[in-house]
Scaffold this motif. Structure first.
Motif, PDB file in Angstrom:
ATOM      1  N   GLU A  14       0.852  -1.185   0.000  1.00 41.08           N
ATOM      2  CA  GLU A  14       0.000   0.000   0.000  1.00 41.08           C
ATOM      3  C   GLU A  14       0.890   1.238   0.000  1.00 41.08           C
ATOM      4  N   GLN A  15       0.672   2.120  -0.959  1.00 39.33           N
ATOM      5  CA  GLN A  15       1.471   3.333  -1.123  1.00 39.33           C
ATOM      6  C   GLN A  15       2.954   2.985  -1.198  1.00 39.33           C
ATOM      7  N   VAL A  16       3.276   2.153  -2.183  1.00 41.07           N
ATOM      8  CA  VAL A  16       4.633   1.647  -2.369  1.00 41.07           C
ATOM      9  C   VAL A  16       5.086   1.942  -3.797  1.00 41.07           C
ATOM     10  N   VAL A  17       6.364   2.318  -3.930  1.00 42.23           N
ATOM     11  CA  VAL A  17       7.002   2.478  -5.230  1.00 42.23           C
ATOM     12  C   VAL A  17       8.115   1.446  -5.349  1.00 42.23           C
ATOM     13  N   ILE A  18       8.152   0.725  -6.470  1.00 44.64           N
ATOM     14  CA  ILE A  18       9.269  -0.176  -6.779  1.00 44.64           C
ATOM     15  C   ILE A  18       9.836   0.266  -8.122  1.00 44.64           C
ATOM     16  N   ARG A  19      11.112   0.672  -8.119  1.00 37.88           N
ATOM     17  CA  ARG A  19      11.676   1.276  -9.325  1.00 37.88           C
ATOM     18  C   ARG A  19      13.104   0.794  -9.574  1.00 37.88           C
ATOM     19  N   ASN A  20      13.435   0.716 -10.853  1.00 42.88           N
ATOM     20  CA  ASN A  20      14.799   0.423 -11.288  1.00 42.88           C
ATOM     21  C   ASN A  20      15.334  -0.881 -10.706  1.00 42.88           C
ATOM     22  N   CYS A  21      14.480  -1.908 -10.699  1.00 44.28           N
ATOM     23  CA  CYS A  21      14.891  -3.241 -10.268  1.00 44.28           C
ATOM     24  C   CYS A  21      14.901  -4.171 -11.477  1.00 44.28           C
ATOM     25  N   ARG A  22      15.684  -5.249 -11.386  1.00 41.76           N
ATOM     26  CA  ARG A  22      15.782  -6.132 -12.562  1.00 41.76           C
ATOM     27  C   ARG A  22      16.040  -7.578 -12.153  1.00 41.76           C
ATOM     28  N   THR A  23      15.768  -8.468 -13.115  1.00 44.25           N
ATOM     29  CA  THR A  23      16.007  -9.884 -12.919  1.00 44.25           C
ATOM     30  C   THR A  23      16.389 -10.526 -14.238  1.00 44.25           C
ATOM     31  N   HIS A  24      17.190 -11.605 -14.152  1.00 38.66           N
ATOM     32  CA  HIS A  24      17.487 -12.402 -15.345  1.00 38.66           C
ATOM     33  C   HIS A  24      16.344 -13.361 -15.649  1.00 38.66           C
ATOM     34  N   GLY A  25      15.445 -13.560 -14.684  1.00 44.25           N
ATOM     35  CA  GLY A  25      14.296 -14.443 -14.875  1.00 44.25           C
ATOM     36  C   GLY A  25      13.030 -13.665 -15.124  1.00 44.25           C
ATOM     37  N   ASN A  26      11.946 -13.984 -14.366  1.00 44.74           N
ATOM     38  CA  ASN A  26      10.648 -13.339 -14.529  1.00 44.74           C
ATOM     39  C   ASN A  26      10.378 -12.381 -13.372  1.00 44.74           C
ATOM     40  N   GLY A  27       9.648 -11.307 -13.671  1.00 40.87           N
ATOM     41  CA  GLY A  27       9.246 -10.371 -12.623  1.00 40.87           C
ATOM     42  C   GLY A  27      10.342  -9.410 -12.233  1.00 40.87           C
ATOM     43  N   GLY A  28      10.522  -8.349 -13.011  1.00 40.41           N
ATOM     44  CA  GLY A  28      11.585  -7.390 -12.726  1.00 40.41           C
ATOM     45  C   GLY A  28      11.471  -6.771 -11.352  1.00 40.41           C
ATOM     46  N   ALA A  29      10.244  -6.569 -10.864  1.00 34.89           N
ATOM     47  CA  ALA A  29      10.023  -6.055  -9.510  1.00 34.89           C
ATOM     48  C   ALA A  29       9.572  -7.158  -8.563  1.00 34.89           C
ATOM     49  N   ILE A  30       8.550  -7.941  -8.970  1.00 30.37           N
ATOM     50  CA  ILE A  30       7.928  -8.932  -8.081  1.00 30.37           C
ATOM     51  C   ILE A  30       7.647 -10.213  -8.859  1.00 30.37           C
ATOM     52  N   GLN A  31       7.890 -11.351  -8.195  1.00 29.73           N
ATOM     53  CA  GLN A  31       7.428 -12.631  -8.711  1.00 29.73           C
ATOM     54  C   GLN A  31       6.737 -13.405  -7.593  1.00 29.73           C
ATOM     55  N   THR A  32       5.528 -13.927  -7.865  1.00 30.01           N
ATOM     56  CA  THR A  32       4.905 -14.895  -6.964  1.00 30.01           C
ATOM     57  C   THR A  32       5.134 -16.279  -7.549  1.00 30.01           C
ATOM     58  N   GLN A  33       5.589 -17.210  -6.699  1.00 34.04           N
ATOM     59  CA  GLN A  33       5.978 -18.527  -7.178  1.00 34.04           C
ATOM     60  C   GLN A  33       5.165 -19.618  -6.508  1.00 34.04           C
ATOM     61  N   VAL A  34       5.496 -20.857  -6.804  1.00 28.52           N
ATOM     62  CA  VAL A  34       4.738 -22.015  -6.329  1.00 28.52           C
ATOM     63  C   VAL A  34       4.520 -21.936  -4.816  1.00 28.52           C
ATOM     64  N   GLY A  35       3.269 -22.090  -4.407  1.00 27.44           N
ATOM     65  CA  GLY A  35       2.923 -22.045  -2.996  1.00 27.44           C
ATOM     66  C   GLY A  35       2.391 -20.712  -2.528  1.00 27.44           C
ATOM     67  N   ALA A  36       2.517 -19.670  -3.355  1.00 25.10           N
ATOM     68  CA  ALA A  36       2.104 -18.330  -2.950  1.00 25.10           C
ATOM     69  C   ALA A  36       0.589 -18.244  -2.787  1.00 25.10           C
ATOM     70  N   GLU A  37       0.176 -17.514  -1.740  1.00 24.09           N
ATOM     71  CA  GLU A  37      -1.245 -17.211  -1.569  1.00 24.09           C
ATOM     72  C   GLU A  37      -1.672 -16.138  -2.561  1.00 24.09           C
ATOM     73  N   GLY A  38      -0.787 -15.183  -2.810  1.00 28.25           N
ATOM     74  CA  GLY A  38      -1.076 -14.160  -3.795  1.00 28.25           C
ATOM     75  C   GLY A  38      -0.536 -12.810  -3.408  1.00 28.25           C
ATOM     76  N   ALA A  39      -0.898 -11.797  -4.227  1.00 35.15           N
ATOM     77  CA  ALA A  39      -0.424 -10.429  -4.028  1.00 35.15           C
ATOM     78  C   ALA A  39      -1.615  -9.478  -4.062  1.00 35.15           C
ATOM     79  N   TRP A  40      -1.660  -8.551  -3.085  1.00 32.27           N
ATOM     80  CA  TRP A  40      -2.683  -7.526  -2.981  1.00 32.27           C
ATOM     81  C   TRP A  40      -1.987  -6.178  -3.032  1.00 32.27           C
ATOM     82  N   LEU A  41      -2.249  -5.397  -4.092  1.00 28.75           N
ATOM     83  CA  LEU A  41      -1.556  -4.132  -4.321  1.00 28.75           C
ATOM     84  C   LEU A  41      -2.561  -2.990  -4.378  1.00 28.75           C
ATOM     85  N   GLU A  42      -2.286  -1.907  -3.648  1.00 24.67           N
ATOM     86  CA  GLU A  42      -3.140  -0.732  -3.665  1.00 24.67           C
ATOM     87  C   GLU A  42      -2.276   0.521  -3.653  1.00 24.67           C
ATOM     88  N   GLN A  43      -2.529   1.432  -4.595  1.00 26.93           N
ATOM     89  CA  GLN A  43      -1.750   2.663  -4.740  1.00 26.93           C
ATOM     90  C   GLN A  43      -0.257   2.331  -4.830  1.00 26.93           C
TER      91      GLN A  43
END
Length: 274
Positions: free
Chosen positions: A99-128
């Motif tokens: 909530e009220q979060v900025v994620i900037r200038n991040c990178r990955t060689h795989g998937n999800g430059g900022a965030i990745q949810t993987q096996v077993g994850a309940e999920g992601a809730w994003l607001e503003q």
């Protein structure tokens, strides 16, 4: 547990990836944790409480199976996932709330430059949330949701890029809902300049804008149907005006009130096309 941080820049410098006891590298979350700071300017992503990982050579948070992380009023920047791993700033096998979060200038060689949810994850809730100038060598320039669910409210995907699919977002085999979200200036080399759905994903996209995204295939919303596994996007009050030849491709269902600058979304006459 709760950690409260004042305004300012906190530099993470204790290097050492592939370690899961918070001894070095990323911050390993193995229980329920809330981190609260001073909110940045969401319009430009400046100010507030900043976690800077430029010297860390790792992502910032690793949320383990069954754990929960909630971030309020923070900026995460300049994080890089270890080689051959996904999730540039956050890797999630549990539950994530922003909530009220900025994620900037991040990178990955795989998937999800900022965030990745993987096996077993309940999920992601994003607001503003602002996801700005993140990149992935794989899929999902900013966000790759590959397990759990996605709920996004007032999230901006701006100037992210993927060498694979989904310049802003990749959703693979999950349920997703987005309201009042903006995709602007994102790009993908393979498909889905703004976002890509695959693996039986079902996305409901409400009151959102996809504009100025780029890809030689589908510049806006790409809905896949590989191996006879059909994904679906349901759109209401959504505008698509992107740089490529196609604003949309695949199974796109109108719930009314949509605008397509071309005709590739195949909206009914009750919507506005071309």
């Amino acid at each position: 547990d709760e950690i409260v941080l004042p305004e300012g820049v906190f530099k993470l410098t204790l290097q050492g990836s592939d370690e899961n006891a918070a001894g070095s590298g990323d911050l390993d979350v193995s229980d329920e944790l809330l981190v609260t700071g001073i909110a940045p300017e969401l319009a430009g992503g400046k100010g507030g409480t900043v976690l800077n990982a430029a010297k860390l050579k790792d992502r910032i948070f690793d949320v383990t199976l069954g754990a929960s992380l909630e971030l309020r009023g923070l900026t995460l920047r300049k994080a890089t996932a270890p080689d051959l791993e996904s999730g540039g700033a956050l890797r999630v096998a549990g539950r994530l709330e922003l909530e009220q979060v900025v994620i900037r200038n991040c990178r990955t060689h795989g998937n999800g430059g900022a965030i990745q949810t993987q096996v077993g994850a309940e999920g992601a809730w994003l607001e503003q949330v602002l996801l700005l100038r993140n990149s992935a060598d794989g899929d999902g320039g900013a966000l790759a949701v590959e397990a759990g669910v996605l709920h996004a409210q007032a999230v901006t995907f701006q100037s992210n890029s993927a060498k694979g699919r989904g310049g802003g977002l990749l959703c693979n085999g999950v349920l997703a809902e987005q309201t009042n979200c903006t995709y602007s200036g994102n790009s993908a080399k393979v498909d889905g300049g703004a976002l890509r759905l695959e693996g039986g994903c079902v996305l409901t996209l409400l009151s959102s804008t996809l504009a100025r995204n780029a890809c030689k295939q589908t510049a806006g919303l790409s809905v896949g149907s590989e191996d006879q596994i059909l994904s679906t996007a349901l759109l209401r009050n959504t505008l698509l005006d992107n740089k490529g030849q196609r604003n949309g491709a695949g199974s796109i269902i109108s719930l009314g009130g949509n605008i397509d600058s071309g005709t590739t979304c195949a909206f009914p006459a009750t919507d506005q096309s071309d």
